[in-house]
Design an enzyme around this catalytic site. Structure first.
Site, PDB file in Angstrom:
ATOM      1  N   TYR A 142      38.180  28.742  31.825  1.00  0.00           N
ATOM      2  CA  TYR A 142      38.532  28.223  32.682  1.00  0.00           C
ATOM      3  C   TYR A 142      37.752  26.942  33.275  1.00  0.00           C
ATOM      4  O   TYR A 142      38.362  26.096  33.764  1.00  0.00           O
ATOM      5  CB  TYR A 142      38.438  29.117  33.955  1.00  0.00           C
ATOM      6  CG  TYR A 142      39.843  30.125  33.978  1.00  0.00           C
ATOM      7  CD1 TYR A 142      40.309  30.448  32.744  1.00  0.00           C
ATOM      8  CD2 TYR A 142      40.189  30.941  35.078  1.00  0.00           C
ATOM      9  CE1 TYR A 142      41.316  31.537  32.558  1.00  0.00           C
ATOM     10  CE2 TYR A 142      40.867  31.883  34.957  1.00  0.00           C
ATOM     11  CZ  TYR A 142      41.652  32.267  33.689  1.00  0.00           C
ATOM     12  OH  TYR A 142      42.531  32.990  33.538  1.00  0.00           O
ATOM     13  N   LYS A 187      34.341  41.023  23.974  1.00  0.00           N
ATOM     14  CA  LYS A 187      35.037  41.050  22.290  1.00  0.00           C
ATOM     15  C   LYS A 187      33.896  40.681  21.317  1.00  0.00           C
ATOM     16  O   LYS A 187      33.950  39.620  20.657  1.00  0.00           O
ATOM     17  CB  LYS A 187      36.062  40.029  22.421  1.00  0.00           C
ATOM     18  CG  LYS A 187      36.951  39.909  21.075  1.00  0.00           C
ATOM     19  CD  LYS A 187      37.681  41.285  20.762  1.00  0.00           C
ATOM     20  CE  LYS A 187      38.309  41.310  19.717  1.00  0.00           C
ATOM     21  NZ  LYS A 187      39.070  42.858  19.461  1.00  0.00           N
ATOM     22  N   ASP A 219      40.420  44.725  24.147  1.00  0.00           N
ATOM     23  CA  ASP A 219      41.664  45.217  23.657  1.00  0.00           C
ATOM     24  C   ASP A 219      41.731  46.796  23.960  1.00  0.00           C
ATOM     25  O   ASP A 219      42.784  47.428  24.254  1.00  0.00           O
ATOM     26  CB  ASP A 219      41.977  44.962  22.135  1.00  0.00           C
ATOM     27  CG  ASP A 219      40.570  45.077  21.250  1.00  0.00           C
ATOM     28  OD1 ASP A 219      39.596  45.282  21.868  1.00  0.00           O
ATOM     29  OD2 ASP A 219      40.883  44.705  19.989  1.00  0.00           O
ATOM     30  N   ASP A 243      40.660  38.156  34.593  1.00  0.00           N
ATOM     31  CA  ASP A 243      41.883  37.864  35.153  1.00  0.00           C
ATOM     32  C   ASP A 243      43.110  38.509  34.732  1.00  0.00           C
ATOM     33  O   ASP A 243      43.858  39.242  35.409  1.00  0.00           O
ATOM     34  CB  ASP A 243      42.113  36.391  34.811  1.00  0.00           C
ATOM     35  CG  ASP A 243      43.491  35.721  35.670  1.00  0.00           C
ATOM     36  OD1 ASP A 243      43.825  36.477  36.551  1.00  0.00           O
ATOM     37  OD2 ASP A 243      43.578  34.588  35.577  1.00  0.00           O
ATOM     38  N   ASP A 247      45.231  42.081  36.649  1.00  0.00           N
ATOM     39  CA  ASP A 247      46.716  42.012  36.886  1.00  0.00           C
ATOM     40  C   ASP A 247      47.163  43.241  36.137  1.00  0.00           C
ATOM     41  O   ASP A 247      48.173  43.791  36.854  1.00  0.00           O
ATOM     42  CB  ASP A 247      47.104  40.681  36.364  1.00  0.00           C
ATOM     43  CG  ASP A 247      47.362  39.588  37.186  1.00  0.00           C
ATOM     44  OD1 ASP A 247      46.622  39.607  38.201  1.00  0.00           O
ATOM     45  OD2 ASP A 247      47.744  38.535  36.885  1.00  0.00           O
TER      46      ASP A 247
END
Length: 358
Positions: A142, A187, A219, A243, A247
């Site tokens: 970001y 990851k 994942d 993020d 959600d």
């Protein structure tokens, strides 16, 4: 206690839910003899329309002079539907986080027993789930170097050792205060930035010998928060993964309208619901104010007002049990309650110590 609070209603449903959050704060002030003062400031699309900047300097000054920030939401269809727009409402959100140094976003995930049926997941998986996701908020893709032309684009997922160490320190300390279980999500089998995260976490792990630390690829974590949510206590992860993951956890609570958060760091702490601005519902008295109200509870608890925060949570639980709910979580055949009605019911409950007006 006296608190000066910067109020940033923002866009879409933001002003509506903010009104209810402040009504509950005012009830707390009257009930416990506190003095809360508010200063409203522009942010997001509203600020762009008024002054051409989604996070104006004047708003930043209001935030810096406050004890805490209550923030609702930013976002507008006018900008969402224009992929060429050089500045967006969300640009102001990122600027606010960066300028205030809000590097640690803390999002609690808990179930409400009376709402388990509203989740798409099986109730026996959900019952008793209670964990916290700590998302690094001012680094990663970001904020990394970006480039785009007609044929090529990239976003750089850059992290430094100090950035990783400070967020991990927050996570280890919170895990120590809870059930002493920390899961570092990355990851590391693919990304160099994740390998740095894992390396530093393993170096720091011995400093908290009472905390059980495990490591999980994003994942796998994305699957297990929905299939084994009771496994987790504290999750810490980088900005983009956090993020998406937080959600996803709305499937556990049954609605994003129930999830509050806090963002902590170098300057003024900020408290906000995790949902967006839902511009399609603006002004329709449909939005769920509970996440905003619970964010106010987190604000109070941050300043040591645990009894006050507990009363707000009790009031929220009571409203849900009484089926005083906005449409997305209302029981079939239940009465219609809008943003204003739910907020007022909870504010009345707080003020009357559990005896809300009819």
């Amino acid at each position: 206690m006296k608190l000066k609070i910067a109020v940033l209603p923002g866009d879409g449903i933001g002003p509506e839910i903010m009104t209810q959050g402040l009504a509950v704060m005012d009830s707390i002030a009257r009930r416990f003899g506190h003095e809360f003062s508010y200063e409203e400031a522009l942010v997001g699309a509203h600020a762009m329309d008024v002054v051409g900047d989604p996070y104006p300097d004047a708003t930043h000054e209001v935030c810096m002079q406050a004890d805490a920030v209550l923030f609702a939401a930013v976002g507008s269809l006018k900008y969402d539907n224009d992929p060429t727009a050089p500045v967006r409402p969300e640009t102001g959100l990122l600027a606010m986080r960066k300028k205030l140094g809000l590097f640690a976003n803390i999002r609690p995930v808990a179930t409400f027993p009376c709402l388990l049926h509203k989740s798409p997941l099986k109730e026996d998986l959900l019952r008793g789930a209670d964990f916290v996701v700590i998302r690094e908020l001012t680094g990663g893709m970001y904020f990394g170097e970006k480039y785009q032309d007609n044929d090529r684009a990239f976003d750089t997922n850059a992290y430094t050792r100090p950035e990783v160490e400070r967020i991990l320190r927050v996570a280890f300390e919170l895990a120590r205060k809870r059930k002493k279980h920390l899961t570092v999500v990355d990851k590391a089998n693919v990304l160099a930035s994740s390998r740095l995260w894992r390396q530093i976490a393993k170096e720091m792990e011995p400093q908290w010998p009472d905390v059980t630390t495990d490591y999980m690829f994003i994942d796998n974590a994305s699957m297990r928060v929905l299939t084994e949510p009771r496994f987790f206590d504290v999750i810490v992860t980088e900005n983009t993964f956090g993020d998406i993951l937080t959600d996803e956890t709305s499937c556990i609570t049954g609605s994003m309208g129930l999830q509050p958060s806090s963002s902590l760091g170098l300057h003024t702490p900020l408290f906000e619901p995790v949902h967006g601005s839902w511009p399609q519902a603006a002004g329709q008295n449909l939005a769920n104010p509970i996440a905003m109200i619970l964010s106010a509870a987190m604000l109070l608890e941050h300043f040591g007002l645990s009894e006050e925060g507990a009363l707000i949570r009790k009031a929220v639980d009571a409203s849900l049990q009484a089926n005083v709910r906005t449409p997305e979580i209302q029981v079939e055949g239940g009465a219609h309650y809008g943003t204003r009605e739910v907020g007022q019911w909870i504010a009345d409950y707080v003020l009357s110590d559990g005896r809300p007006s009819a």
